[in-house]
Scaffold this motif. Sequence first.
Motif, mmCIF file in Angstrom:
data_model
loop_
_atom_site.group_PDB
_atom_site.id
_atom_site.type_symbol
_atom_site.label_atom_id
_atom_site.label_comp_id
_atom_site.label_asym_id
_atom_site.label_seq_id
_atom_site.Cartn_x
_atom_site.Cartn_y
_atom_site.Cartn_z
ATOM 1 N N GLY A 114 -10.727 -6.385 5.334
ATOM 2 C CA GLY A 114 -10.760 -5.366 6.387
ATOM 3 C C GLY A 114 -10.037 -5.725 7.665
ATOM 4 O O GLY A 114 -10.314 -5.171 8.722
ATOM 5 N N THR A 115 -9.096 -6.674 7.601
ATOM 6 C CA THR A 115 -8.288 -6.970 8.786
ATOM 7 C C THR A 115 -7.453 -5.741 9.142
ATOM 8 O O THR A 115 -6.988 -5.036 8.254
ATOM 9 N N SER A 116 -7.293 -5.511 10.435
ATOM 10 C CA SER A 116 -6.533 -4.332 10.866
ATOM 11 C C SER A 116 -5.072 -4.461 10.443
ATOM 12 O O SER A 116 -4.575 -5.551 10.163
ATOM 13 N N ARG A 120 -3.046 -7.895 10.074
ATOM 14 C CA ARG A 120 -2.531 -8.270 8.767
ATOM 15 C C ARG A 120 -1.075 -8.676 8.862
ATOM 16 O O ARG A 120 -0.651 -9.724 8.378
ATOM 17 N N ARG A 121 -0.350 -7.823 9.490
ATOM 18 C CA ARG A 121 1.090 -8.013 9.612
ATOM 19 C C ARG A 121 1.391 -9.325 10.335
ATOM 20 O O ARG A 121 2.199 -10.132 9.878
ATOM 21 N N GLU A 122 0.688 -9.519 11.436
ATOM 22 C CA GLU A 122 0.928 -10.695 12.256
ATOM 23 C C GLU A 122 0.626 -11.974 11.475
ATOM 24 O O GLU A 122 1.442 -12.901 11.424
ATOM 25 N N LYS A 123 -0.554 -11.995 10.816
ATOM 26 C CA LYS A 123 -0.952 -13.201 10.073
ATOM 27 C C LYS A 123 -0.020 -13.457 8.887
ATOM 28 O O LYS A 123 0.327 -14.599 8.592
ATOM 29 N N ALA A 124 0.350 -12.366 8.193
ATOM 30 C CA ALA A 124 1.201 -12.521 7.014
ATOM 31 C C ALA A 124 2.580 -13.037 7.423
ATOM 32 O O ALA A 124 3.145 -13.923 6.775
ATOM 33 N N GLU A 125 3.088 -12.525 8.527
ATOM 34 C CA GLU A 125 4.405 -12.998 8.992
ATOM 35 C C GLU A 125 4.347 -14.472 9.361
ATOM 36 O O GLU A 125 5.264 -15.240 9.061
ATOM 37 N N LYS A 126 3.227 -14.850 9.997
ATOM 38 C CA LYS A 126 3.065 -16.236 10.405
ATOM 39 C C LYS A 126 3.017 -17.157 9.174
ATOM 40 O O LYS A 126 3.681 -18.202 9.130
ATOM 41 N N ILE B 3 -9.519 0.422 3.731
ATOM 42 C CA ILE B 3 -9.337 0.134 2.316
ATOM 43 C C ILE B 3 -9.036 1.413 1.539
ATOM 44 O O ILE B 3 -8.324 1.386 0.556
ATOM 45 N N ASP B 4 -9.572 2.524 2.029
ATOM 46 C CA ASP B 4 -9.335 3.787 1.335
ATOM 47 C C ASP B 4 -7.878 4.221 1.455
ATOM 48 O O ASP B 4 -7.276 4.665 0.490
ATOM 49 N N ILE B 5 -7.335 4.086 2.656
ATOM 50 C CA ILE B 5 -5.921 4.398 2.844
ATOM 51 C C ILE B 5 -5.097 3.527 1.904
ATOM 52 O O ILE B 5 -4.169 3.972 1.241
ATOM 53 N N GLU B 6 -5.525 2.262 1.826
ATOM 54 C CA GLU B 6 -4.860 1.321 0.950
ATOM 55 C C GLU B 6 -4.947 1.796 -0.508
ATOM 56 O O GLU B 6 -3.967 1.764 -1.248
ATOM 57 N N ALA B 7 -6.157 2.298 -0.884
ATOM 58 C CA ALA B 7 -6.349 2.758 -2.263
ATOM 59 C C ALA B 7 -5.445 3.953 -2.561
ATOM 60 O O ALA B 7 -4.881 4.056 -3.647
ATOM 61 N N VAL B 8 -5.302 4.842 -1.587
ATOM 62 C CA VAL B 8 -4.414 5.989 -1.768
ATOM 63 C C VAL B 8 -2.982 5.503 -1.970
ATOM 64 O O VAL B 8 -2.267 5.946 -2.866
ATOM 65 N N ARG B 9 -2.605 4.532 -1.144
ATOM 66 C CA ARG B 9 -1.252 3.991 -1.227
ATOM 67 C C ARG B 9 -1.003 3.356 -2.598
ATOM 68 O O ARG B 9 0.007 3.616 -3.241
ATOM 69 N N ILE B 10 -1.982 2.552 -3.032
ATOM 70 C CA ILE B 10 -1.852 1.906 -4.337
ATOM 71 C C ILE B 10 -1.779 2.971 -5.429
ATOM 72 O O ILE B 10 -0.962 2.890 -6.345
ATOM 73 N N GLY B 11 -2.649 3.995 -5.286
ATOM 74 C CA GLY B 11 -2.672 5.076 -6.277
ATOM 75 C C GLY B 11 -1.321 5.760 -6.372
ATOM 76 O O GLY B 11 -0.766 5.916 -7.459
ATOM 77 N N LEU B 12 -0.771 6.129 -5.217
ATOM 78 C CA LEU B 12 0.523 6.816 -5.197
ATOM 79 C C LEU B 12 1.604 5.943 -5.813
ATOM 80 O O LEU B 12 2.449 6.416 -6.583
ATOM 81 N N GLN B 13 1.538 4.654 -5.485
ATOM 82 C CA GLN B 13 2.524 3.714 -6.010
ATOM 83 C C GLN B 13 2.464 3.671 -7.543
ATOM 84 O O GLN B 13 3.484 3.756 -8.218
ATOM 85 N N ALA B 14 1.231 3.571 -8.045
ATOM 86 C CA ALA B 14 1.049 3.502 -9.499
ATOM 87 C C ALA B 14 1.508 4.792 -10.162
ATOM 88 O O ALA B 14 2.129 4.776 -11.219
ATOM 89 N N ILE B 15 1.203 5.920 -9.498
ATOM 90 C CA ILE B 15 1.604 7.220 -10.040
ATOM 91 C C ILE B 15 3.127 7.303 -10.113
ATOM 92 O O ILE B 15 3.710 7.704 -11.109
ATOM 93 N N TRP B 16 3.763 6.864 -9.039
ATOM 94 C CA TRP B 16 5.217 6.929 -8.948
ATOM 95 C C TRP B 16 5.868 6.003 -9.966
ATOM 96 O O TRP B 16 6.893 6.318 -10.560
#
Lengths: 229, 408
Positions: A114-116, A120-126, B3-16
């Motif tokens: 649940g990192t924002s 996320r971006r900042e940590k991953a880039e680092k 996480i839900d936005i992420e799930a939508v993104r993953i879903g769309l990716q898989a669909i595509w």
Amino acid sequence: MSLIQVDNLWKTYDMGNEQVNALQSVTLKIEKGEYVAIMGPSGSGKSTLMNLIGCLDTPSQGVYMLNGNDVASMDDNELARIRNKEIGFVFQTFNLLPRATSLHNVELPLIYNGTSREGRREKAEKALGKVGLSDRMMHQPNELSGGQRQRVAIARALVNDPSIILADEPTGNLDTNTGDEIMGLIQELNRQGNTVIVVTHEYEIAKKARRIIFLRDGKIEKEEYKQVG
Amino acid sequence: MLIDIEAVRIGLQAIWANKLRSSLTIIGVFFGVLSVITIITLMQAMMDGIEEQLSALGPSTFMVNKFGIITSREDYMDALKRKDLTVEDMGAVEEGCLDCEYVAARCYRFGSVKRKSEKLRNVPILGSTANFIDVIDFQVEHGRFFTEMEYQHKRQVAFVGPTIVEELFPGVIDPLGKTIKISGKKYKITGIAKKRGSMMGNNQDNFLVIPLTTQIKYFGKPRHNLALAIKAKNVETVTNTQDQVRSILRARRGVDYYDDDDFSILTAESIMAFVESITLMTRVVIGGIASISMVVGGIVIMNIMMVSVSERTREIGIRKSIGAMRKNIITQFLYEALILTLLGGLLGTSAGIGLAAILGEMMSIDVSVTFLSVAIGMSISLLVGLFFGIYPAVKAAQLDPIEALRYE
Ligand SMILES: Nc1ncnc2c1ncn2[C@@H]1O[C@H](COP(=O)(O)OP(=O)(O)O)[C@@H](O)[C@H]1O
Ligand SMILES: [Mg+2]
């Protein structure tokens, strides 16, 4: 209190007519900041032990205390949290998401805690910077060399600042030179304070660790400590 | 939420990434929803049409006739034994019913209508009292209905539907006062009704109304098909008014105390209830067929999702090894299924409404987009997605991380 304390650990596979003891009565302690290599012939139980330490698997018998917590008493969600926060796993086959960029692959563990988005971006880039891949953030695994892929995997293992980094034959799929580079990187991580456990069957690689545990037939055959200057 | 936005993104990716598989799923849902929506929309439009037609019979109005609603041969044979309703019955009701505002009568005949060389056959020729226009909601376009005087004197006058004018007076704007021949006799046109259009292939503008007295004179006494049309003074007490009419008619027609009425009282409500009851079976059957097609669509989805899960076993292993919980994996696959089914549902709903509109046009039914059909279409697809998506998603979440990682 040791970081890892394993007591009389067994892993038994029931293969129908016979039982395979992948681990037999393994007892060991690993302290914070240590650099441990695990050696042994193929089938000696190295991966089994790593998976148990990494909370990917559960023992048939015995006690595993991580940071003073009994792993056996944890439920599925707590184990997932441990894998996410406390453990950074580096695999022989990299195990990156094939259709995701390096950046996204490294961000993945952060998504699950649940990192924002910005965090996320900042940590991953680092983390990608640490493994020397700042210029490959938008590349997908198939656009990277084997060594670069393993660097991405290491960045992913690092990104949550885990208690232990576990690497199961991280150089197994790499040529010697690239393997040396990766081992150098792992050694550097240990020098910066990370606890590291590396599985290898090459003594040349294991030698770099301060402590080598030899496994044979699921048992600890011997341990080797040495002074490193 | 993140996480839900992420799930939508993953879903769309898989669909595509799996376009063929995704299109198959969408098509599966599409046809299911298409059939459900087309049927619901058409049925609804048909019912609305019937209701609108019946609304000519207002809430304070009811009809009395010999047959009532016939649903079987026995009903028909029984009703046939009843006495015909007569003009005298009407007179008695008019006299005795205090709560009745208007008591009208009308009788059906068919005949030919002619003007010069133009001729129409089999036109419904209604014979009615002069107050029929006060009871039944005919809208007057030009001129007037016939009067009480004309009724009393058996005048040869006619109030005509617009189709009659169009057919017999092509190009003539105002044929009032002109003469037509109905079954050989000359009639003067007093008025023209407003156009009502077609209803289920039935032209509602093809009719004539002449005084009942004139009709009796030239066509003979009415038999089975004389009906009374009665408007109560008060909407609230319309049932009391019906009871008044009932007792007057029973007394006149000598019905025994314990016998049933030998006539039927029909209201817009009772006719509608009847229409609904006879179409219920059809609707249940069609609904069943539609549900089966949804279940088939759902099973297609489930299979495709199972393939998707097994193809992505390794991915699931990776995600779990770095800390994905079961619920994360479930959400991911459920979102994928939901996105696909909702997409199929959206397309199916739109196409279903379109198809209903085309079919409605062919059957001359007014089809309108209702919130109901859209809501039904979308919720069906949502439910199908949830119901058939949950199993593969749970299967995926239960995978053992080590085994999943080892999967090739
Ligand atoms: N899922 C399994 N089912 C049955 N036997 C297994 C399974 N996983 C590992 N083993 C067995 O356990 C032993 C140790 O395996 P492993 O830990 O992978 O060895 P290493 O990594 O040292 O090569 C081997 O004999 C192997 O065949
Ligand atoms: Mg191994």
